[in-house]
Design an enzyme around this catalytic site. Structure first.
Site, PDB file in Angstrom:
ATOM      1  N   CYS B 144       0.809  -1.224   0.000  1.00  0.00           N
ATOM      2  CA  CYS B 144       0.000   0.000   0.000  1.00  0.00           C
ATOM      3  C   CYS B 144       0.837   1.266   0.000  1.00  0.00           C
ATOM      4  CB  CYS B 144      -0.982  -0.022   1.157  1.00  0.00           C
ATOM      5  SG  CYS B 144      -2.264  -1.249   0.830  1.00  0.00           S
ATOM      6  N   HIS B 145       1.728   1.406   0.985  1.00  0.00           N
ATOM      7  CA  HIS B 145       2.508   2.635   1.019  1.00  0.00           C
ATOM      8  C   HIS B 145       3.975   2.347   1.287  1.00  0.00           C
ATOM      9  CE1 HIS B 145      -1.597   3.133   2.693  1.00  0.00           C
ATOM     10  NE2 HIS B 145      -1.684   3.893   1.635  1.00  0.00           N
ATOM     11  N   GLY B 146       4.365   1.105   1.014  1.00  0.00           N
ATOM     12  CA  GLY B 146       5.787   0.787   0.988  1.00  0.00           C
ATOM     13  C   GLY B 146       6.501   0.579   2.310  1.00  0.00           C
TER      14      GLY B 146
END
Ligand code: HEM
Ligand code: FES
Lengths: 436, 184
Positions: B144-146
């Site tokens: 999703c956001h690393g």
């Protein structure tokens, strides 16, 4: 404040009309609000989005109510019931595509409507409350669309809901209980879907209620206009019907042409293929992105990758995202300029268009993976987003030299038409009149 | 009548003032008590809580280097068996390598079962399920956001601020794990 002088009064002619007027003067209210109501004579097409928004709200409610007749709000049945709507229900595909694309067009219109307000200074005194009511409608729309998107129970529905309710866990101590209260469990599941359906049904009617307040406030202060000069006399205005009605209707038809193109020729263009895969709590899609209208805010959320003191990046990201909408509410008090319309503010105009480009850029970044140069660009963009409101708006009003503002709407209109007709005798006379 | 005398004596609270305040207070209490069920009904209900009973996980088929995902209380958990190499590479990580330091012993299963990692499979950022990777010492990365976690679920970098939490669990035998309680 100018007193808005109406164009004519309601005269019931029929027996029924008179009978009604003595008991429930609804036709009179309609006549005063949408027929004789005075609108500035120089309104342009930027002023037609409000009408479109009302029609879109009605359309969403109509299509939504009939979809709900076939939809099944449980984790077992939701996904298949939407497929059932698409394949078995007569014209179900059309209703669903109208509803899904309708949400997108609703947002497109609201963004343009908000930009119009920012450009022509609609938020300024005496229209602060009108502006705030608009911001509330925008918030409610976002909540409604977010919950609606969960209903088809696809992968994006599920993971979007997980990520967005996860925002609340950013708040220390109270965060987790709040998240559980929203979800009705420890994860997005049947109780969540049920309550989202219930609220998705309710909120549009609350929006309709706030719209009534919004229009009421509008009819107290009157509309702004491209010059930003208040209405001063009856010659500054024309009656709502037929002038505004026709213009709104024409714009609406053009808007619906685009809408129909999407519904019939590219109904899934604005959606995500992953949402045609049923929700699976064990697998996250490799790239989750929200609907396009949330992308700028999503980019702001992800731009904050650093901690500040005891505040974690997660909390700061959530605060920045909420803040990016909260700042709209206080915009009337951030702008210090005495001049309303950007037409007479040479610098504000530049910063405004930069703001628009920056907002679109943020949207583009929101769809990119959050890594490397994208994160850096998103941070720059976020900085400009907030800088525009918190630094530029207050300072610019103090240092900018505005252009000369016309004395009245009529003067501005006549000056423009005499320029266009090369100074016809009649116009020349009118403008000398004005100088006298 | 008493009315006339009391209005002349403005500083003194009257019986009417008392009734106003008392009615107002009772009204507020009443409104709050009526509002409560409307809010309270939203909390996890008895069925959801009952589904929170501990679960048994059979570990026989899980080889070193493998990870399985199980669900408890509707949420996914990773049960991962590490290889010697993986444990070694995770042990080498120090305080400077991660955002929230926790010694390796606190992350691994009990005394005799040191090669097991049992952690929540919801990223501590916003709840996505991280992907299992084995680019030692990295063990998970979140799509999703690393956010990137090590082999034992400790946060190495990214927007998540905390390690993948450990659920309560207990090994009832070498091949049977109970998640949801730490009492055998
Ligand atoms: C402000 C107005 C509204 C907005 C912005 C909105 C937005 C949405 C969105 C984005 C979806 C997901 C569409 C998809 O991808 O399939 C959806 C689904 C749905 N909405 Fe609405 N909605 C609104 C009003 C309503 C109303 C008044 C109802 C009445 C019950 C309703 C009922 C439904 C149902 C049953 C679904 C699930 C079926 C489907 O996914 O097509 N909506 N809505
Ligand atoms: S949810 Fe995992 S990084 Fe955001």
């Amino acid at each position: 404040m100018s007193t808005l002088e109406h164009h004519g009064t309601y005269q019931p002619t029929t027996g029924l009309g008179k009978w009604m007027d003595a008991r429930l003067p609804l036709p009179r209210l309609m006549y005063d609000s949408f027929v004789a109501y005075p609108v500035p004579r120089n309104l342009n097409y930027a002023y037609t989005f409000g009408g479109m928004l009302s029609i879109m709200l009605v359309l969403q409610i109509l299509t939504g109510v009939v979809l709900a007749m076939h939809y099944n709000g449980s984790t077992v049945g939701a996904f298949t019931s939407v497929e059932h709507i698409m394949r078995d229900v007569n014209n179900g595909w059309l209703l669903r595509y109208m509803h899904a694309n309708g949400a997108s067009f609703f947002f497109a219109a609201v963004f343009l409507h908000i930009f119009r307000g920012m450009y022509y200074g609609s938020y300024k005194e005496p229209r602060e409350l009108l502006w705030i009511l608009g911001c509330i409608i925008f918030l409610l729309m976002m909540a409604t669309a977010f919950m609606g998107y969960v209903l088809p129970w696809g992968q994006m529905s599920f993971w979007g809901a997980t990520v967005i309710t996860g925002f609340f866990t950013a708040f220390p101590v109270v965060g987790e209980p709040i998240q559980q209260l929203l979800l009705g469990g420890f994860a997005v599941d049947n109780p969540t879907l049920n309550r989202f359906f219930s609220l998705h049904y309710l909120l549009p009617f609350m929006i309709a209620g706030v719209v009534v307040l919004h229009v009421w406030a509008l009819h107290v202060t009157g509309q702004t206009n491209p010059t930003g000069v208040e209405i001063k006399s009856k010659t500054d205005t024309v009656p709502f019907t037929p002038f505004a009605t026709i213009k709104d209707a024409f714009a609406l038809i053009v808007f619906f042409l685009f809408f129909a193109y999407f519904v019939f020729y590219m109904p899934n263009f604005l959606g995500h293929a992953d949402n045609y895969i049923e929700a699976n709590p064990l697998v996250t899609p490799s790239h989750i992105v929200p609907e396009w209208y949330f992308l700028p805010f999503y980019a702001i959320l992800r731009a904050i990758t650093f901690d500040i003191g005891p505040l974690t990046s997660k909390l700061l990201g959530v605060l920045a995202m909420f803040g990016s909408i909260a700042v709209l509410f206080v915009m009337p008090w951030l702008d210090t300029s005495k001049v309303r319309s950007a037409v007479y503010r040479p610098w504000y105009k530049v910063f405004f268009w930069l703001f628009v480009v920056n907002a679109i850029f943020l949207g583009w970044l929101g769809a990119k993976p959050a890594e490397g140069v994208y994160t850096f660009l998103a941070q720059l963009s976020t900085l400009y987003y907030f800088g525009f409101f918190i630094v530029i708006l207050p300072l610019l009003g103090l240092i900018e030299t505005p252009r000369r503002v016309p004395n009245s709407i009529t003067e501005a209109v006549l000056a423009k038409s005499s320029k266009r007709s090369g100074g016809a005798a009649q116009d020349a006379a009118a403008s000398t009149d004005n100088k006298a | 009548m008493s009315d006339t005398t009391t209005t002349e004596n403005e500083e003194l609270p009257t019986r009417r003032d008392f009734i106003y305040v008392a009615t107002g207070m009772l009204g507020v209490i009443g409104a709050a008590s009526v509002a409560w069920p409307f809010i309270d009904q939203m909390r996890p209900d008895a069925a959801v809580l009952a589904a929170g009973q501990p679960i048994d996980v059979n570990l026989e088929a899980v080889e070193p280097g493998q990870a399985i995902t199980v669900t408890w209380r509707g949420k996914p958990y990773f049960v991962r068996r590490l290889t010697e190499d993986e444990i070694a590479s995770a042990s080498e990580l120090g305080e400077g390598d991660m955002k929230e330091f926790a010694p390796i012993e606190t992350r691994l299963g009990g005394e005799e079962v040191k090669d097991w990692v049992i952690v929540s499979a919801n990223c501590t950022h916003l709840g996505c399920v991280p992907k299992v990777i084995d680019t030692k010492p990295e063990g998970w990365n979140c799509p999703c956001h690393g956010s990137v976690f090590d082999m034992t679920g400790r946060i190495l970098r990214g927007p998540a601020a905390t390690n993948l939490p450990l659920p309560p669990y207990v090994f009832t035998s070498a091949t049977n794990l109970v998640i949801g309680t730490d009492q055998a």
